[in-house]
Design a protein around this motif. Sequence first.
Motif, PDB file in Angstrom:
ATOM      1  N   UNK A 126       0.825  -1.196   0.000  1.00  0.00           N
ATOM      2  CA  UNK A 126       0.000   0.000   0.000  1.00  0.00           C
ATOM      3  C   UNK A 126       0.865   1.253   0.000  1.00  0.00           C
ATOM      4  N   UNK A 127       0.261   2.357  -0.423  1.00  0.00           N
ATOM      5  CA  UNK A 127       1.008   3.612  -0.431  1.00  0.00           C
ATOM      6  C   UNK A 127       1.311   4.064   0.999  1.00  0.00           C
ATOM      7  N   UNK A 128       2.336   4.855   1.139  1.00  0.00           N
ATOM      8  CA  UNK A 128       2.802   5.344   2.426  1.00  0.00           C
ATOM      9  C   UNK A 128       2.052   6.621   2.802  1.00  0.00           C
ATOM     10  N   UNK A 129       1.680   6.742   4.059  1.00  0.00           N
ATOM     11  CA  UNK A 129       1.156   8.007   4.578  1.00  0.00           C
ATOM     12  C   UNK A 129       2.271   9.041   4.598  1.00  0.00           C
TER      13      UNK A 129
ATOM     14  N   UNK B  62       4.214  10.618   2.543  1.00  0.00           N
ATOM     15  CA  UNK B  62       5.458  10.285   1.831  1.00  0.00           C
ATOM     16  C   UNK B  62       6.344  11.515   1.656  1.00  0.00           C
ATOM     17  N   UNK B  63       5.751  12.662   1.344  1.00  0.00           N
ATOM     18  CA  UNK B  63       6.538  13.891   1.182  1.00  0.00           C
ATOM     19  C   UNK B  63       7.221  14.304   2.466  1.00  0.00           C
ATOM     20  N   UNK B  64       6.501  14.169   3.567  1.00  0.00           N
ATOM     21  CA  UNK B  64       7.079  14.525   4.860  1.00  0.00           C
ATOM     22  C   UNK B  64       8.223  13.580   5.222  1.00  0.00           C
ATOM     23  N   UNK B  65       8.094  12.309   4.872  1.00  0.00           N
ATOM     24  CA  UNK B  65       9.174  11.362   5.131  1.00  0.00           C
ATOM     25  C   UNK B  65      10.414  11.722   4.312  1.00  0.00           C
TER      26      UNK B  65
ATOM     27  N   UNK C 299       6.774   2.476  16.704  1.00  0.00           N
ATOM     28  CA  UNK C 299       5.354   2.814  16.769  1.00  0.00           C
ATOM     29  C   UNK C 299       5.099   4.210  16.196  1.00  0.00           C
ATOM     30  N   UNK C 300       5.975   5.171  16.510  1.00  0.00           N
ATOM     31  CA  UNK C 300       5.821   6.527  15.976  1.00  0.00           C
ATOM     32  C   UNK C 300       5.991   6.531  14.455  1.00  0.00           C
ATOM     33  N   UNK C 301       7.012   5.814  13.969  1.00  0.00           N
ATOM     34  CA  UNK C 301       7.246   5.747  12.525  1.00  0.00           C
ATOM     35  C   UNK C 301       6.045   5.124  11.818  1.00  0.00           C
ATOM     36  N   UNK C 302       5.563   3.991  12.347  1.00  0.00           N
ATOM     37  CA  UNK C 302       4.416   3.320  11.738  1.00  0.00           C
ATOM     38  C   UNK C 302       3.193   4.221  11.720  1.00  0.00           C
ATOM     39  N   UNK C 303       2.964   4.930  12.810  1.00  0.00           N
ATOM     40  CA  UNK C 303       1.818   5.828  12.883  1.00  0.00           C
ATOM     41  C   UNK C 303       1.899   6.989  11.910  1.00  0.00           C
ATOM     42  N   UNK C 304       3.077   7.532  11.739  1.00  0.00           N
ATOM     43  CA  UNK C 304       3.254   8.688  10.849  1.00  0.00           C
ATOM     44  C   UNK C 304       3.393   8.310   9.376  1.00  0.00           C
ATOM     45  N   UNK C 305       4.065   7.186   9.106  1.00  0.00           N
ATOM     46  CA  UNK C 305       4.440   6.893   7.719  1.00  0.00           C
ATOM     47  C   UNK C 305       3.970   5.537   7.198  1.00  0.00           C
ATOM     48  N   UNK C 306       3.232   4.785   7.997  1.00  0.00           N
ATOM     49  CA  UNK C 306       2.704   3.497   7.549  1.00  0.00           C
ATOM     50  C   UNK C 306       1.515   3.701   6.627  1.00  0.00           C
ATOM     51  N   UNK C 307       0.839   2.625   6.290  1.00  0.00           N
ATOM     52  CA  UNK C 307      -0.357   2.695   5.442  1.00  0.00           C
ATOM     53  C   UNK C 307      -1.520   3.283   6.245  1.00  0.00           C
TER      54      UNK C 307
ATOM     55  N   UNK D 148      -2.408  -8.275   7.857  1.00  0.00           N
ATOM     56  CA  UNK D 148      -2.297  -6.854   7.553  1.00  0.00           C
ATOM     57  C   UNK D 148      -1.277  -6.248   8.500  1.00  0.00           C
ATOM     58  N   UNK D 149      -0.497  -5.301   7.987  1.00  0.00           N
ATOM     59  CA  UNK D 149       0.498  -4.627   8.821  1.00  0.00           C
ATOM     60  C   UNK D 149       0.659  -3.211   8.284  1.00  0.00           C
ATOM     61  N   UNK D 150       0.094  -2.259   9.004  1.00  0.00           N
ATOM     62  CA  UNK D 150       0.138  -0.867   8.556  1.00  0.00           C
ATOM     63  C   UNK D 150       1.569  -0.351   8.465  1.00  0.00           C
ATOM     64  N   UNK D 151       2.409  -0.714   9.408  1.00  0.00           N
ATOM     65  CA  UNK D 151       3.788  -0.232   9.407  1.00  0.00           C
ATOM     66  C   UNK D 151       4.578  -0.715   8.202  1.00  0.00           C
ATOM     67  N   UNK D 152       4.364  -1.966   7.808  1.00  0.00           N
ATOM     68  CA  UNK D 152       5.042  -2.492   6.613  1.00  0.00           C
ATOM     69  C   UNK D 152       4.279  -2.155   5.337  1.00  0.00           C
ATOM     70  N   UNK D 153       3.091  -1.553   5.507  1.00  0.00           N
ATOM     71  CA  UNK D 153       2.232  -1.156   4.385  1.00  0.00           C
ATOM     72  C   UNK D 153       1.838  -2.369   3.546  1.00  0.00           C
ATOM     73  N   UNK D 154       1.622  -3.508   4.200  1.00  0.00           N
ATOM     74  CA  UNK D 154       1.369  -4.743   3.474  1.00  0.00           C
ATOM     75  C   UNK D 154       0.093  -5.420   3.954  1.00  0.00           C
ATOM     76  N   UNK D 155      -0.679  -5.912   2.996  1.00  0.00           N
ATOM     77  CA  UNK D 155      -1.829  -6.764   3.252  1.00  0.00           C
ATOM     78  C   UNK D 155      -1.613  -8.027   2.416  1.00  0.00           C
TER      79      UNK D 155
END
Length: 131
Positions: free
Chosen positions: A27-30, A32-35, A55-63, A85-92
């Motif tokens: 999935x696309x990253x939340x 992305x420009x800020x990262x 946890x902070x990274x996943x919350x800010x930049x995960x899916x 599903x894993x929001x931090x890895x952006x993978x389903x």
Amino acid sequence: MEICDRTGAKAVAQADPAERLEVSVLLRRNNAGRLQERVKQLAKRETASGGLSREEFNGQFGASGADISAVKKFAAAQGLSMVQEHAGRRTVVLSGTVAQFQHRVRRGIAAIRISWRLISGITADLGVRRQ
């Protein structure tokens, strides 16, 4: 059959429609420009802020939850199972038969020979048709 992108891989036949597959959807990253900006600042040592916890990274930049929900809705409509599903890895990870996936991808799913192994795989980049 066309030659696949992987070195030495060649599509040799159509895949068995009853065979079960697992497909990882990236999935696309939340934000992305800020990262990208944060990485540039860190590379130039322009930021005084420390690192982020996982946890902070996943919350800010995960899916995003919305993107994960959209994949869940798609999977349910196609009769596919959501394995992981894993929001931090952006993978389903979705599971289903070749037949269930076949009509939703732009290219075919074929039996692919890689060296001595025979596997089923998508013969080009996967693209889900817009609904």
